[in-house]
Design an enzyme around this catalytic site. Structure first.
Site: not given
Length: 319
Positions: A160, A238, A262, A267, A286
């Site tokens: 990424i 994360r 994000d 969560e 997310h």
């Protein structure tokens, strides 16, 4: 062969699981209570194959599931599974390392461009008739910035981050990265640096490391103190990489210009999360991984991982 899918809601809404049904006796759950170990055990009790996205499978669960042979993680990160316990109990664990690289890189830049271009804010103001009431052809309610010439620092340099680096270069940014291992890079426009140097030089810092004991709270008051006071921080990795109390304090005291994230530590987000009341804090739920094409790829690779395991030729195995 019994196959259990513990939490398929994010995929079940608009994707077809028929191919998985063809591989065994499948039971699909939209959600499984993540804090209810007994319910998790009840659901996987006699299953040979378990597929999970965010439902945790710790040693207590893995060691008490007598028929469990395979765990398929529907994602790149594997912190939801106790890998040591899986190895100890001869359970094969696979993940999906690169399915969302393009989507997450795209979303990382979406966050950066939102902070610097304020599209969402000004769209809302126009629809609230603010533009129609001003005497000029233009107005803006928050500072706007170019990214050209800014230094983009990437913490971590996996798939990424490498795509984010190319996007940064395309936007004429200066790109540097920190990685815990030395990386061989052929591009002349990017440079590997120490973490301290990255914190000191970067105008924009983007997080791209997995969650480990070493990376939890990586961004804290000590590392924040080493950053530029106008730094923009991006997190599509994360939530636990950031100490949220320290970050909220830094935002409110103008020590950090903006956080765009994000992910958060817990969560769905807790109503008491200090970031919710922090200045210049952008939070999305997310969704960097969630474009339709990305989730379709995730499903295809999840099924292929299982097929390869059943053919005794496993791939994407967590060692």
């Amino acid at each position: 062969m019994k196959i259990i899918l513990l939490d398929g809601y994010g995929l079940n809404k608009d994707l077809n699981w028929d191919l998985l049904n063809q591989l065994g006796d499948c039971t699909f759950y939209d959600r499984t209570p993540v804090d209810d170990k007994n319910e998790i055990l009840k659901r996987i009790d006699d299953a040979e194959i378990v597929i999970t996205h965010k439902t945790p499978l710790n040693d207590d669960v893995i060691s008490r599931a007598p028929n469990l042979n395979y765990i398929g993680i529907m994602g790149t990160g594997y912190d939801v599974v106790d890998i040591n316990s899986a190895h100890k109990n001869n359970v094969v664990v696979t993940n999906i390392p690169t399915y969302a690289s393009d989507a997450v890189a795209q979303f990382t830049f979406s966050l950066l461009l939102e902070v610097t271009g304020q599209v969402g804010l000004h769209n809302r103001l126009v629809h609230d008739n603010k533009w129609s009431k001003v005497p000029d052809f233009t107005f803006w309610d928050k500072p706007l910035f170019e990214v050209k010439g800014k230094t983009l620092g990437l913490i971590g340099y996996g798939h990424i981050a490498q795509k984010v680096a190319k996007l940064g270069h395309a936007f004429s940014m200066n790109v540097i990265f920190y990685n815990h291992r030395l990386k061989n890079v052929s591009e002349k426009w990017i440079k590997q640096v120490s973490l301290d140097e990255l914190l000191r030089q970067s105008d924009v810092i983007s997080l791209h490391v997995i969650q480990t004991p070493e990376t939890i709270n990586l961004i804290n008051k000590t590392t924040i103190a080493k950053m530029k006071s106008n730094v923009i921080l991006l997190n599509t990795a994360r939530g636990k990489l950031i100490n949220e109390v320290d970050m909220a304090n830094a935002l409110n005291n103008n020590r950090v210009y903006a956080l765009a994230t994000d992910v958060v530590q817990k969560e769905p987000i807790n109503r008491e999360n200090p970031l919710l009341k922090a200045k210049n804090c952008y939070i999305t739920p997310h969704i960097a991984w969630a474009p339709f094409e990305t989730r379709e790829r995730l499903l295809d690779i999840t099924i292929n991982n299982l097929k390869k395991y059943l053919a005794k030729d496993p791939i994407n195995v967590i060692e």
